[in-house]
Scaffold this motif. Structure first.
Motif: not given
Length: 220
Positions: A18, A22, A25-26, A71-72, A75, A84, A152, A155
């Protein structure tokens, strides 16, 4: 200041996957330090002394633990690229609810499929399918759980895809036959290069699962 990002992780980890998705993608560059399940590094124990688990994201020397929290964090810190989580507070709460469902319901049954046998394994397989059907209901006719965009919840779930092969072999079933919408959704996700290039090889995941099944859980 240039961000220094280090990820302590294990390639077969669905939780670490995960985080890697992330980061991909970023477009964030980072140093990957692979951990061993049964021989955790001194750095991991220092950075996550409470749970002593990976993944751990180290950002400019500061650790962030637990995959969904990481992940948060990603983001929020790199918020100029590919959000996300949705901006609407209700939709954010909705996404967090279903990500939590995946972590506390789907993951539980998923793990029992490859760590048990006999009746316990059969029950876990049945319940795993039931959870996926619930997720199919939430997906509905949308391409992604967040609607038109990968987000989110997507993912949170797509990291299980590399484990589907293991589930099917040990559980003696086919996910596509039981939950065709989930497989169609997964195929859409895999069309994204940052996902396809990040997910670990399902057969290598299976080899890892079988090794751990014997060594850690004593199941033949």
């Amino acid at each position: 200041m240039v961000d220094v990002v280090v990820l302590l992780d294990f390639l077969a980890s669905l939780f670490g996957t995960r985080v890697r998705i992330a980061l991909a993608e970023k477009g964030i560059k980072y140093e990957f330090k692979e951990e061993e399940l049964l021989n955790k590094s001194a750095l991991l124990l220092k950075m996550n002394p409470i749970h002593k688990k990976f993944p751990v994201l180290i950002h400019n020397g500061k650790p962030v633990c637990e995959s969904l929290i990481i992940v948060q964090y990603i983001d929020e810190i790199w918020n100029d690229k590919s959000s996300l989580l949705p901006f609407d507070p209700y939709q954010r709460a909705y996404a967090r609810f279903w990500a939590d469902f995946i972590d506390n319901k789907v993951r539980f049954d998923s793990r029992k499929i490859w760590t048990t046998k006999g009746g316990e394994q059969e029950l876990a397989t049945k319940e795993f399918i039931e959870k996926l059907k619930i997720l199919e209901g939430q997906l509905g006719d949308h391409p992604y759980f967040g609607g038109e965009r990968f987000g989110f919840v997507d993912l949170s779930l797509i990291s299980f895809h590399s484990w589907f092969y293991t589930h099917e072999i040990l559980g003696n079933f086919k996910i596509e036959a039981e939950c065709p919408k989930i497989i169609a959704w997964a195929k859409r996700c895999l069309q994204k290069e940052f996902i396809a290039n990040t997910l670990p090889d399902p057969k290598k995941v299976y080899e890892h699962a079988m090794k751990m099944r014997r060594l850690r859980y004593g199941v033949e």
